[in-house]
Design an enzyme around this catalytic site. Sequence first.
Site, PDB file in Angstrom:
ATOM      1  N   HIS A 165      14.750  23.119   3.710  1.00  0.00           N
ATOM      2  CA  HIS A 165      15.973  22.388   4.064  1.00  0.00           C
ATOM      3  C   HIS A 165      15.975  21.941   5.533  1.00  0.00           C
ATOM      4  CE1 HIS A 165      17.475  26.417   5.464  1.00  0.00           C
ATOM      5  NE2 HIS A 165      18.115  25.676   6.346  1.00  0.00           N
ATOM      6  N   ASP A 195      12.643  27.254  -0.967  1.00  0.00           N
ATOM      7  CA  ASP A 195      13.088  26.787   0.348  1.00  0.00           C
ATOM      8  C   ASP A 195      12.013  27.003   1.422  1.00  0.00           C
ATOM      9  OD1 ASP A 195      14.840  25.587   2.115  1.00  0.00           O
ATOM     10  OD2 ASP A 195      15.851  27.448   2.645  1.00  0.00           O
ATOM     11  N   GLY A 283      19.968  26.772  13.017  1.00  0.00           N
ATOM     12  CA  GLY A 283      18.884  26.563  13.976  1.00  0.00           C
ATOM     13  C   GLY A 283      17.836  27.656  13.886  1.00  0.00           C
ATOM     14  N   ASN A 284      18.248  28.857  13.416  1.00  0.00           N
ATOM     15  CA  ASN A 284      17.292  29.954  13.192  1.00  0.00           C
ATOM     16  C   ASN A 284      16.466  29.732  11.931  1.00  0.00           C
ATOM     17  OD1 ASN A 284      19.539  32.275  14.609  1.00  0.00           O
ATOM     18  ND2 ASN A 284      17.418  32.042  15.268  1.00  0.00           N
ATOM     19  N   SER A 285      16.924  28.817  11.072  1.00  0.00           N
ATOM     20  CA  SER A 285      16.230  28.588   9.804  1.00  0.00           C
ATOM     21  C   SER A 285      14.762  28.253  10.035  1.00  0.00           C
ATOM     22  CB  SER A 285      16.895  27.441   9.043  1.00  0.00           C
ATOM     23  OG  SER A 285      18.136  27.839   8.530  1.00  0.00           O
ATOM     24  N   GLY A 346       9.968   6.004 -13.342  1.00  0.00           N
ATOM     25  CA  GLY A 346      10.465   5.276 -14.517  1.00  0.00           C
ATOM     26  C   GLY A 346      11.267   6.183 -15.429  1.00  0.00           C
TER      27      GLY A 346
END
Length: 438
Positions: A165, A195, A283-285, A346
Amino acid sequence: MDNQYNYYNHNGNYQYGGGQPQGFGGDQQGQKPHKEKKPHKGVPKAVAITGFAILFGIVSSAVFLATNIVGSRLLGLRDSGSSTAASSNQISNGTALSTSSSVVTSDVSDVVEKVMPSIVSITSMSVEEVQSFFGGTYEQQSEGAGTGIIIGENDSELLIVTNNHVVEGSDTLTVTFDDETSVEANIKGMDSSYDVAVIAVPLDSISADTMDKISVATLGDSTTLKIGEPAIAIGNALGYGQSVTTGVISAVGRTVATTDAQTGQTQESGAKLIQTDAAINPGNSGGALVNVNGEVIGINSAKLTGESVEGIGYAIPISDVSDLIQNLMNQETKTKLAENERGMLGITGMSVSDAFSRQIDMPAGVYVMEVVSGGGAENAGMTKGSIITAINGSSVDSMEALQEQLAYYAKGETVTLTILVPQTNGEYQEQTLDVTLG
């Protein structure tokens, strides 16, 4: 009035007389003269009461002491003193307290100094189409902040792991190293269900001085974690630059669900998570959760931390995603293409989240509602009702995740889709399809 007096005779009897005494120098009967007794002065009442109280106390103490001595001899209580001593020794020696000559300290500066060169800040820039007040639309640039961990390099690239993310939807990525130099990065591989993402920085864009100052992180074993052991979180909190928070491992094996702000669908984390009370903020992610040896035991995720709670943060166990990270590292580096250059499968699809899939008894992924005639999916043999779960080895759990992956592939390129095909018995069979994008 005549005085009255008492006197003592030789027979040992008191006699009572009145009037003037006679024969003080010797009476006529040869008896010895008797001196008149002087009256005694009365003792003050307060003194008498005090003396009586003291006397009573002394006597009571003597009686109590005597009773104890007699009781101890008669009833075998003579060793009560030694028994008390033994009881005291039992308390002090029975369950020993943990003592050490070493000093317990909360100083983690040595660990941080060791790990910090392997941590980077990530800034993502993206352009969003926003609806104006008057009904029209306009493009607006937005900026996001995250963290990454240097996990290796190949012949031409430095490889960094982060949260999916953090980089999802970005048009450009900028990596800032510990020496505050910044370079651009590209997507290597992404996995939305866990994630996790890997990004790559070309080695020729990194100066020799910076290469000397950075390092590759040491990965630990998250399967051996113990509740209560120290944990250190390092990351680019709030986009201000690298910072450090400390705590302990609060729990392991946690399952956490998140809700997509746009779709409102609930999605559970793919991995069983580490819970810690070390502060993990936006921000620590993508940053590192490390142990006291400086080994990375988890990838922090602020996305999984609720706003209404305190002292609860989550990290993805590094051992649970090590194989996935290796797979993402081996993928081709991707560059996002302009919309008019991107290929299409498609199909018309619908997101099936984990929570929704349990309600309708259907696997999570992208449900194919319609296959466009003459499109790449139909040509590859895809049928309506199939569920797309991965593209080129990267799992997808929503239409947004699928579209994000397709943004890196041009018309005419071939991608490998992992799909689940419904069977007549209600089960699903996994297949792979090579689809040439139209």
